[in-house]
Design a protein around this motif. Structure first.
Motif, short mmCIF file in Angstrom:
data_model
loop_
_atom_site.label_atom_id
_atom_site.label_comp_id
_atom_site.label_asym_id
_atom_site.label_seq_id
_atom_site.Cartn_x
_atom_site.Cartn_y
_atom_site.Cartn_z
N TYR A 35 0.80 -1.19 0.01
CA TYR A 35 0.21 -0.06 0.08
C TYR A 35 1.03 1.19 -0.10
O TYR A 35 2.00 1.19 0.45
CB TYR A 35 -1.01 0.10 1.25
N ASP A 81 1.10 3.68 1.58
CA ASP A 81 1.22 4.59 2.83
C ASP A 81 2.06 3.56 3.70
O ASP A 81 2.41 3.86 4.86
CB ASP A 81 0.13 4.91 3.71
N LEU A 82 2.84 2.33 3.33
CA LEU A 82 3.40 1.42 3.89
C LEU A 82 4.84 1.34 3.00
O LEU A 82 5.02 0.34 2.38
CB LEU A 82 2.79 0.12 4.05
N TYR A 141 5.78 -3.85 4.49
CA TYR A 141 5.13 -4.71 5.60
C TYR A 141 5.16 -3.87 6.95
O TYR A 141 5.57 -2.70 7.07
CB TYR A 141 6.24 -6.04 5.92
N GLN A 142 4.13 -4.13 7.73
CA GLN A 142 4.09 -3.51 8.99
C GLN A 142 4.55 -4.44 10.11
O GLN A 142 4.34 -5.66 9.95
CB GLN A 142 2.29 -3.38 9.31
N ALA A 187 0.70 2.96 10.08
CA ALA A 187 0.90 3.23 8.74
C ALA A 187 0.81 4.77 8.46
O ALA A 187 0.53 5.61 9.33
CB ALA A 187 -0.25 2.65 7.85
N GLY A 199 3.51 7.53 9.97
CA GLY A 199 4.16 6.28 9.68
C GLY A 199 4.93 6.07 10.89
O GLY A 199 5.81 6.80 11.30
#
Ligand code: ADP
Ligand code: ZN
Ligand code: MG
Length: 481
Positions: free
Chosen positions: A91, A93-94, A98-99, A127, A152
């Motif tokens: 995405y 915003d990432l 990975y988160q 994010a 973020g």
């Protein structure tokens, strides 16, 4: 389970919540960037939270402390060793792709808040934020979106409840208890509109009496408790209608539009394996030491649910008054200070003045931050209680105390608010009856409401120094009503 079409079946809603809480730490989860509160976009970033190659994350000990406080406040079991994982998805915003989150070993498990069991509490990072630009932000004629990376990497705690809620109202009430509890812990701003408290609601319906769970849908990011309640009610109705018509509920994620009251699919539900979770190789396991747990436990204040219960049990306050004082802890703290300061002031009268009059004057603020002292507040309520001033006069004095402070006895003296003595009041009432002959005539003709005109005249003559109920009583007595 299925019911024949047309057959009337009662359906019971089943609701579970997934809650994201932005922690009010000084810095982000894995880097030393300060948290952002609406600064210029992309001014609070570094190689770690921008996901640049080779940058290494370092866990924030304050975030771990706050997460431990939350887990302990719910009475969770604390995992002796938790691994951070990478939750992979693409995405804009990432930036890392990975988160970093906790997966199979969350920090806390098996807790409870009120009537609701808490399934898990875990730590992760937020994010960034997509900002959808207006037409002026067009690129090559197309509408553009920009990414603001300030958010973020903000520390998040995710709280997942068991599916223990049975109505939209109960879900909203639980949300309010959760919000009050986290506020009291001081770990987050818990503001739904600003996104520091974000609630997703999972909901299914099932035939009443069944113990199986039906297929659920998920309502994303309700940004007020009212919308949460309305969104759930709409979705429960939609599912009931489907099942009553013999049609299945499809598991999916929905967006509730509060303006139209409608639900629109966002996407089909993803499964854990879609994320390809694997242990974060750049972080060692999170192992809370005895010392860390003890420190978090010591930092726990009395929580709103316990406090409301104590106010009812020990002080005999009404349930809703006790709840208000416990949920708005600044009001509760001020109330307790005043109760301790004013010898003999009645707890229930003081509580009522706090949640009605004082709350109305300080709004969302803290009464302790106003010029009013707890002693003065207790004295004021005592003056009203002892009928030395009327309730109306008490409210005027409170206006002054909240605005500029001072001594309630002096203000009462200065403004001549001391209640009219009973013989003085007696003659004022007599005079009002004499001067309002037409009102008396109306009363005699059966229009008893006209008593109000005479009471009003007395109140004007005493400039509010009389007790309204006492004046009513006197007027009625003198007119033989
Ligand atoms: P998923 O794997 O789809 O994320 P989980 O089992 O992790 O589902 O549960 C997510 C949330 O949904 C939890 O709050 C849980 O209580 C709730 N939940 C699970 N099943 C149901 C159901 N059938 N109806 C309502 N809520 C449910
Ligand atoms: Zn950073
Ligand atoms: Mg899940």
């Amino acid at each position: 389970m299925s019911a024949a079409v047309g057959e009337r079946v009662e359906f019971e809603p089943v609701i579970g919540l997934e809650i994201h809480v932005q922690l009010a730490t000084r810095t982000k989860m894995f880097c030393s960037c300060p948290l952002s509160f609406g600064e210029e976009p992309n001014t609070r970033t570094c190689p770690v939270c921008l996901g640049l190659p080779g940058a290494l994350p370092v866990p924030n000990s304050e975030a771990v402390h706050f997460a431990l406080m939350i887990a302990l406040a719910f009475g969770c079991e604390i995992a002796p060793r938790g691994l951070f994982h990478r939750k992979n998805y693409f995405y804009p915003d990432l930036p890392k792709g990975y988160q970093i989150s906790q997966y199979d070993e969350p920090l806390g498990r098996n807790g409870r808040l009120g009537d609701v069991r808490i399934h898990r509490v875990h730590l992760e990072e937020d994010a960034a934020k997509l900002v959808h630009a207006s037409s002026s932000g067009r690129i090559h004629g197309a509408e553009a979106s920009i990414v603001d990376f300030n958010r973020g990497g903000t520390p998040l705690v995710e709280i997942v409840t068991e599916p223990d809620l049975r109505s939209p109202e109960q879900a909203a009430e639980f949300g309010r208890l959760l919000q009050a509890t986290l506020r009291r812990l001081g770990v987050s701003d818990v503001n739904m509109e600003e996104g520091s408290l974000r609630i997703d609601a999972n909901v299914s319906v099932r035939p009443a009496g069944s113990s199986e769970l039906g297929t659920k849908t998920e309502l994303k990011n309700m940004n007020s408790f009212r919308f949460l309640e309305r969104g759930l009610a709409a979705e429960i109705e939609r599912q009931r209608a489907l099942l009553s018509a013999g049609e299945p509920v499809v598991q999916e994620t929905l967006h509730f539009d509060p303006r139209s009251g409608t639900l629109a699919p966002l996407r089909s539900k993803e499964e854990a394996h879609d994320y390809r979770y694997f242990p974060e190789p750049d972080l060692v396991p999170l192992v809370p030491t005895e010392d860390m747990i003890a420190r978090a436990r010591q930092a726990l204040p009395e929580l709103p649910a316990e406090r409301a219960e104590r106010f009812q049990r020990e002080l005999g306050l009404a349930a809703d008054t006790a709840r208000l004082l416990a949920f708005r802890f600044e009001l509760g703290d001020f109330f307790e200070l005043a109760l301790a300061a004013g010898d003999g002031v009645d707890a229930r009268a003081l509580a009522n003045w706090t949640v009605n009059e004082l709350a109305a004057r300080v709004g969302d603020g803290d009464p302790a931050a106003s010029p009013l002292t707890a002693e003065a507040f207790a004295q004021l309520v005592s003056l009203v209680q002892q009928r030395r001033i009327s309730a109306a006069a008490g409210k005027d004095v409170l206006d002054r105390l909240v605005a500029t402070g001072g001594d309630p006895h002096k203000i009462v003296e200065e403004l001549g608010l001391e209640m009219a003595a009973s013989d003085e009041l007696d003659s004022i009432v007599d005079e009002a009856i004499r001067e309002n002959a037409d009102a008396v005539a109306k009363i005699r003709a059966g229009k008893v409401q006209a008593v109000g005109a005479i009471v009003g005249a007395v109140m004007r003559a005493t400039r509010g120094r009389a007790d309204g109920a006492e004046v009513q009583r006197l007027v009625r007595e003198k007119l033989g009503l």
